[in-house]
Write an enzyme that holds these catalytic residues in place. Structure first.
Site, PDB file in Angstrom:
ATOM      1  CB  CYS A  12      36.002  44.342 -26.558  1.00  0.00           C
ATOM      2  SG  CYS A  12      36.651  42.889 -25.813  1.00  0.00           S
ATOM      3  CG  HIS A  44      39.749  38.846 -15.953  1.00  0.00           C
ATOM      4  ND1 HIS A  44      40.908  39.357 -16.290  1.00  0.00           N
ATOM      5  CD2 HIS A  44      40.083  37.474 -15.795  1.00  0.00           C
ATOM      6  CE1 HIS A  44      41.907  38.438 -16.429  1.00  0.00           C
ATOM      7  NE2 HIS A  44      41.515  37.477 -15.869  1.00  0.00           N
ATOM      8  CG  HIS A  77      42.796  36.799 -21.319  1.00  0.00           C
ATOM      9  ND1 HIS A  77      42.839  38.211 -21.487  1.00  0.00           N
ATOM     10  CD2 HIS A  77      42.056  36.431 -20.155  1.00  0.00           C
ATOM     11  CE1 HIS A  77      41.948  38.534 -20.489  1.00  0.00           C
ATOM     12  NE2 HIS A  77      41.693  37.731 -19.876  1.00  0.00           N
ATOM     13  CG  HIS A 127      46.838  40.451 -18.513  1.00  0.00           C
ATOM     14  ND1 HIS A 127      46.412  40.004 -19.641  1.00  0.00           N
ATOM     15  CD2 HIS A 127      45.679  41.334 -17.989  1.00  0.00           C
ATOM     16  CE1 HIS A 127      44.942  40.195 -19.754  1.00  0.00           C
ATOM     17  NE2 HIS A 127      44.832  41.136 -18.787  1.00  0.00           N
ATOM     18  CD  GLU A 129      46.510  40.857 -24.703  1.00  0.00           C
ATOM     19  OE1 GLU A 129      47.188  41.785 -25.522  1.00  0.00           O
ATOM     20  OE2 GLU A 129      45.332  41.160 -24.152  1.00  0.00           O
ATOM     21  CB  CYS A 192      41.932  46.583 -28.558  1.00  0.00           C
ATOM     22  SG  CYS A 192      40.503  46.382 -29.258  1.00  0.00           S
ATOM     23  CB  SER A 221      44.111  44.022 -16.990  1.00  0.00           C
ATOM     24  OG  SER A 221      45.341  45.086 -17.461  1.00  0.00           O
ATOM     25  CG  ASN A 222      39.254  45.637 -19.763  1.00  0.00           C
ATOM     26  OD1 ASN A 222      38.227  46.064 -19.764  1.00  0.00           O
ATOM     27  ND2 ASN A 222      39.239  44.475 -19.744  1.00  0.00           N
TER      28      ASN A 222
END
Length: 680
Positions: A12, A44, A77, A127, A129, A192, A221-222
């Site tokens: 991203c 990550h 993050h 997390h 972030e 996002c 995580s994503n």
């Protein structure tokens, strides 16, 4: 058999930006005196972080572990506020690679906390972030990842934000619970858009695939959420971090294979996975027979095409998927989104990006920077427009048209002014129609200019503001000449003096007001009657268009004094006047400008006057009686003594007579002299 890669697979914008900054620091300063750290894994993805560590990027848990003065990269993050405070105490050099989306959430949370509101973060409390966002509220934020956790949140005035990578379903579940239980819930949808698009395309692809491969780091995580979404729509879903995780035997049995990748997955890993699956398929004899001649090659070409990045200088068209304050994100139909920073877009005045661009709009831009590796695609709308702007500049030169250019900086001999994306040089002599010593007053101003010269090959243009001013002045002068006529009375401004008169600006055109036309009286210099900058009404006496000369008159606005003398003056009248000239035979007294009277020496006093200057002086105000008005000869006779008390003079005369009588008594000769004196 087909292999399809989901849209928005791979890095991203935030991750790509963080990696670019890290690689730049390592390339330019790696191996130097200062060590380079990142607080936690930069992204990550183990393959990427291992490579970065080999190049000198060390991982620490907090700023206290870094040597004083060293370099610390803030990952995408983000970090809590206390991180920056601690880094400042230790004199660390911070390279902030926090994702712009995350920075916005941190700001929203901080501002809400300052207003006394309870901040709620929808996301995973472990997390990084979420930890970072909470740190901007003094760790007072509540965190919820489900409806059950939302039920436990206290407080009446809530401000809700979301971790950028959570699912829309989780966000909606928490919001619905909070709105049901609370009366004041302020919601900011901060998931996002790239994450939403990534999740949606993954879910859609899973619905029509026999097998799904989700590529990502185990700690991402994503990537985990992509796996969960894919698993719901395609039971045969596999999570792959490295090639050895790939179920090649199962892949070889499937006709429709889908691939999705997390935001931290490098593009080269996606290509390696595709290549490995393709090789496994071609090695399967049964499937090999089903693949038409050239079919696998065509498939690989199609995949390669979908992964190909546009080259530098290429003009691309895409769909806007996000508009922020500082940039636009564009879906280009390849595995990377394009980014157009605000400085690469043309805005006017106080315009913002959201005023001009909306998600869903189609936009065309020029590729400024791209790479086959992990960098982002930098686009420019300005550079696409620059050729059009040069065409406009050339047209302005050919047609002698005016363009508006903004003066941006001073250089040797002049200034640089920008018309859209074209920079031009304005020599100092062409900045104005008067002498300019310093260009400070012009910096930041938009000036109408004429194009003097164009050299597009060398990206050079020369502008002239003076040429524009002169052209406008000539137009204005021509208009003034057309609208003026002899006999007109117009307002003017006194601009400057000469010995023979004054020059008066009558609306952009100077006319001469001769000294003889200023007043009905006599002047030695025009400044006796006028001042610089004074507004006066003047009459046009004559015009000569060929020579560009106009003669003006001021005294004509008042009647000539002799033409109305009977209305103001009569014989026997006592007036006040000013002595303007002295002669042997008398003095001239000004009754008003253009009207003088003569006081004969015999009319100055009752006594004998031999030198008139002994009695009066130039500039003195006196009272005088009008003895005669000769209209034909334009002469006025005045008397000062007629306004005086003559008794004192009679007493003096009597005493003189007594003395004379005594003298006469003493001598007949004296008596004769006295008689002679009396006769005189």
């Amino acid at each position: 058999m087909t292999i399809e890669v989901a849209e928005h697979a791979g890095f991203c914008f935030g991750v790509g930006q963080a990696l670019e900054k890290a690689e730049h620091i390592l390339s330019t300063r790696g191996g130097g005196e200062k060590r380079i750290y990142t607080c936690g894994l930069l992204i990550h993805n183990k393959l990427v972080t291992d490579e970065l560590q080999e190049r000198g990027l060390s991982v620490i848990r907090g700023p206290e572990e870094a040597e004083e003065g060293s370099v610390v990269i803030v990952r995408a993050h983000g970090e809590p506020k206390r991180f920056y405070e601690k880094a400042e105490e230790r004199h660390l050099e911070i390279v902030d690679a926090t994702c712009p989306y995350v920075k916005r959430i941190q700001k929203l949370a901080s501002e809400a906390c300052e207003k006394g509101r309870q901040v709620v973060i929808v996301g995973d409390r472990t997390h990084p972030e979420v930890i970072g966002i909470s740190g901007w509220t003094g760790d007072s934020a509540a965190v919820a990842a489900s409806g059950e956790e939302a039920e436990q949140i206290a407080g009446d005035h809530l401000t809700v934000v979301a971790q950028t990578t959570i699912t829309e379903a989780m966000f909606e579940e928490v919001i619905s619970i909070l709105r049901r239980n609370k009366t004041d819930v302020e919601v900011f949808h901060t998931i996002c858009s790239a994450t939403e698009e990534r999740q949606k395309s993954c879910a859609d692809l899973a619905l029509r695939s026999d097998l799904m491969v989700v590529i990502g780091g185990k700690n991402s995580s994503n990537s985990k959420k992509l796996y969960e979404l894919s698993k719901k729509n395609c039971e045969n879903t596999h999570f792959v971090e490295i090639l050895s995780d790939l179920p090649l035997k199962e892949v070889a049995k499937c006709n429709k294979i889908g691939i999705a990748a997390g935001a931290s997955t490098p593009e080269r890993i996606i290509k390696e996975v595709i290549a490995a699956m393709s090789e496994a398929i071609t090695e399967n004899k049964d499937l090999q027979e089903q693949v038409e001649e050239g079919g696998m090659e065509a498939l690989m070409d199609e995949i390669e095409k979908s992964l190909r990045l546009p080259g530098r200088g290429e003009i691309v068209t895409g769909e806007i998927i996000q508009v922020s304050k500082d940039y636009i994100v564009v879906n280009l139909g390849c595995k990377k989104d394009g980014i157009i920073p605000i400085e690469e877009l043309s805005l006017e005045g106080d315009q913002e990006l959201a005023d001009l661009y909306k998600p869903g709009d189609e936009i065309q831009a020029k590729v400024v920077k791209t790479a086959d590796g992990d960098g982002s695609i930098l686009l420019s709308k300005k550079k696409l427009q620059v050729n059009e702007h040069w065409d406009e500049i050339n047209a302005a030169l050919d047609n002698k048209e005016v363009v508006n250019a903004k003066v941006v900086k001073e250089v040797k001999g002049g200034v640089i002014a920008v018309y859209k994306e074209v920079s031009g040089f304005i020599p100092m002599s062409q900045l104005s129609d008067h002498y300019v010593e310093k260009a400070d007053e012009f910096i930041g101003k938009v000036l109408p200019v004429k194009v003097s010269r164009v050299d597009q090959k060398r990206n050079k243009a020369v502008f002239s503001h003076k040429a524009y001013l002169n052209e406008e002045k000539q137009k204005k002068i021509a208009e003034i000449w057309d609208n003026l006529h002899v006999g007109d009375v117009v307002e003017g401004t006194v601009m400057r003096f000469t010995d023979y008169g004054a020059f008066v600006d009558i609306g952009g055109l100077d006319g001469l007001l001769h000294i003889s036309e200023i007043s009905w009286g006599k002047l030695k210099h025009p400044q006796e009657a006028l001042e610089i900058g004074q507004k006066i009404n003047v009459k046009i006496l004559s015009m000569n268009a060929e020579k560009g000369k106009i003669s003006l008159g001021l005294k004509q606005n008042q009647p000539e004094p002799w033409s109305i003398i009977d209305d103001k003056y009569q014989v026997g009248q006592v007036i006040k006047g000013r002595v303007v000239q002295i002669k042997d035979y008398g003095a001239f007294v000004e009754l008003e400008p253009g009207l003088d009277g003569l006081v004969h020496i015999s009319e100055v006093a009752y006594k004998r006057v031999t030198n008139i200057a002994d009695e009066i002086s130039v500039g003195q105000e006196v009272d005088a009686k009008i003895l005669e008005i000769d209209r034909d000869r334009k002469r006025i006779s005045l008397s000062i003594k007629e306004t005086l008390d003559n008794s004192i003079y009679r007493d003096e005369d009597a005493s003189e007579e007594y003395a004379d009588e005594a003298a006469y008594d003493e001598s007949p000769a004296a008596d004769e002299a006295a008689e002679t004196a009396a006769e005189e």
